[in-house]
Every structure is written in C-alpha cells, then in structure tokens.
Write an enzyme that holds these catalytic residues in place. Sequence first.
Site, short mmCIF file in Angstrom:
data_model
loop_
_atom_site.label_atom_id
_atom_site.label_comp_id
_atom_site.label_asym_id
_atom_site.label_seq_id
_atom_site.Cartn_x
_atom_site.Cartn_y
_atom_site.Cartn_z
N GLY A 296 32.81 -2.81 25.03
CA GLY A 296 32.57 -2.23 26.44
C GLY A 296 33.57 -1.23 26.57
O GLY A 296 34.08 -1.08 27.85
N SER A 297 34.02 -0.24 25.72
CA SER A 297 34.90 0.61 25.77
C SER A 297 34.39 1.75 26.84
O SER A 297 34.75 2.39 27.94
CB SER A 297 35.38 1.17 24.66
OG SER A 297 34.72 1.96 23.85
N MET B 119 22.84 -3.74 22.09
CA MET B 119 22.25 -3.81 21.10
C MET B 119 20.98 -4.42 20.63
O MET B 119 20.82 -5.27 19.92
CB MET B 119 23.18 -4.17 19.87
CG MET B 119 24.63 -3.54 19.82
SD MET B 119 24.14 -1.87 19.68
CE MET B 119 24.27 -1.95 17.82
N ILE C 234 16.59 -4.07 20.83
CA ILE C 234 15.46 -3.09 20.96
C ILE C 234 14.71 -3.74 22.20
O ILE C 234 14.45 -4.70 22.23
CB ILE C 234 14.81 -3.08 19.76
CG1 ILE C 234 15.26 -2.40 18.48
CG2 ILE C 234 13.20 -2.42 19.79
CD1 ILE C 234 14.82 -2.55 17.42
N HIS D 98 24.28 7.28 22.75
CA HIS D 98 23.98 6.98 21.36
C HIS D 98 24.85 7.84 20.55
O HIS D 98 25.17 9.25 20.85
CB HIS D 98 22.47 7.39 20.89
CG HIS D 98 22.28 7.08 19.38
ND1 HIS D 98 22.26 5.91 19.09
CD2 HIS D 98 22.16 7.96 18.41
CE1 HIS D 98 21.93 5.90 17.56
NE2 HIS D 98 22.03 7.25 17.50
C1 GRF Z 1 29.08 3.38 21.39
O1 GRF Z 1 29.38 3.96 20.24
C2 GRF Z 1 27.63 3.82 21.77
O2 GRF Z 1 27.50 5.06 21.56
C3 GRF Z 1 26.98 2.81 21.24
O3 GRF Z 1 27.63 1.93 20.94
C4 GRF Z 1 28.93 1.88 20.91
C5 GRF Z 1 29.31 1.17 22.31
O4 GRF Z 1 30.58 0.95 22.34
N1 GRF Z 1 25.53 2.74 21.99
P1 GRF Z 1 31.25 0.31 23.44
O5 GRF Z 1 31.02 -1.16 23.45
O6 GRF Z 1 31.42 1.25 24.72
O7 GRF Z 1 32.81 0.45 23.04
#
Ligand code: GRF
Length: 216
Positions: free
Chosen positions: A12-13, A90, A92, A109
């Site tokens: 969740g960054s 994550m 679909i 993405h």
């Molecule tokens: C990011 O690289 C985003 O592009 C992808 O998943 C990752 C999520 O990172 N869909 P975070 O959980 O927001 O740190």
Amino acid sequence: MTRIVVLISGGGSNLQSLLDQCQTGSLDADIVAVISNRPDAFGLSRARQAGVKALTLDHTGYANRAAFDAALAELIEAQQPDLIVLAGFMRILTDDFVRRFPGKMINIHPSLLPRYPGLNTHQRALDAGDSQAGATVHFVTAELDGGPPIAQVEVPISDQDDAESLARKVLAQEHRLYPTVVDWFVKGRLRLDANQVLLDDQPLPKGGRLLDTASL
Ligand code: GRF
C-alpha cells in the site's frame, strides 16, 4: 467532496501517497474506505493509522471469482464512491464487476502499457533490452491491464539496474503519478467517454498523457 475507495492487496505505498496528499489538502478528496482481499495486507494498517475505514474481504472465503466479485461490488457500492482506485490490487476482475463502475475505476501498472501487462514487468523490460521503464495509470476494463491509458511516466533504465532497483525507481514515480491523475478526476477534468479518455474535454493520445518526471 469526491469519495474514493482504494482497493489493495499488499504494502500500500501508493495508498500511502494518496492518504498523505489528502491529509495535506493537496488532494481535495475523501478516502472513505480501503478494502483488501488479503487480511494481512500492510496497507490496512496504513489506512487505520490515517483514521480511514479498513475493510477486508478475503477472496479465499468465496467459491469462485464471480461470487467474490459480486460481494466486492456490493461492499464498494455501500461506500458510495465517486472513484475506485486500484492500488496494487492483485485480482483479475470479472466483466460483470467492471461493468458496474463504468468510467469510475482506475488502476496503476508498473510498465509502459501496452508493453508488459501482467506480472514481472521490470524483469521483462530488462530482458527485452528496453531503455525506458515506467508506469501507467489507466481506466479499468475487463481486459487485464488493458483499459484506456490516462497517463504515463517514463523511467530511464541504466546498465546497473536489476529488477529490484528498477521497481524502486518506478514505484517512486508511481507515488507522484497516481495522485496527479486522481487530482484530475477530483477536479472534474478527467472522464471516459465510450473508451476515449478526455482530459479537459480533449481526447488524449492512445498511450495517455506522457508526464515528465520533473512536472510531477
Ligand atoms: C505497484 O507497483 C503498482 O503499480 C502495482 O502494484 C504495486 C503496488 O505497490 N499495481 P504498493 O502496494 O502501492 O506499494
């Protein structure tokens, strides 16, 4: 104020950068709930820490994808969001799910779509000998990572990069790109009209707007 629901599965960054921008007021929006399909997602703690409702809908408790998606759609609708932000979610999504939120759901993405939809984007860019990696924000359609792009940022690949260093660099740019696009939506500047992305009523090019890292 624009009501946002953020969907996560992990760290969740990106969520954090949106929470921070809402807190400082540079994003004039209200993150009304964060929903994770994984009970142990660290992003849930980030939400709680920021005083935002943190909900878990564990996909392993559902018989199939359609059943989970139906429950998820209901949970989202109960929050009455104007915008649904996928941030490292994550899963679909089924066609039926996506169709319930037309023009209201965006994803980030870590590649320059249409290159490298799916997983392992950074290693794939390195293996292909690309000189640029990057990230894309796009409207979500039923096609995995295939919805109309809104904006991209490029990150140069150096000879020293491996997948990990590249992921770090791209993620740092994601944290600036995503709030920028969410801000467009919040200000009513961004919309999807029959698969065409419009920013300030102007159609965007096929890859979306290419943003300079310096402008973010
Ligand atoms: C990011 O690289 C985003 O592009 C992808 O998943 C990752 C999520 O990172 N869909 P975070 O959980 O927001 O740190």
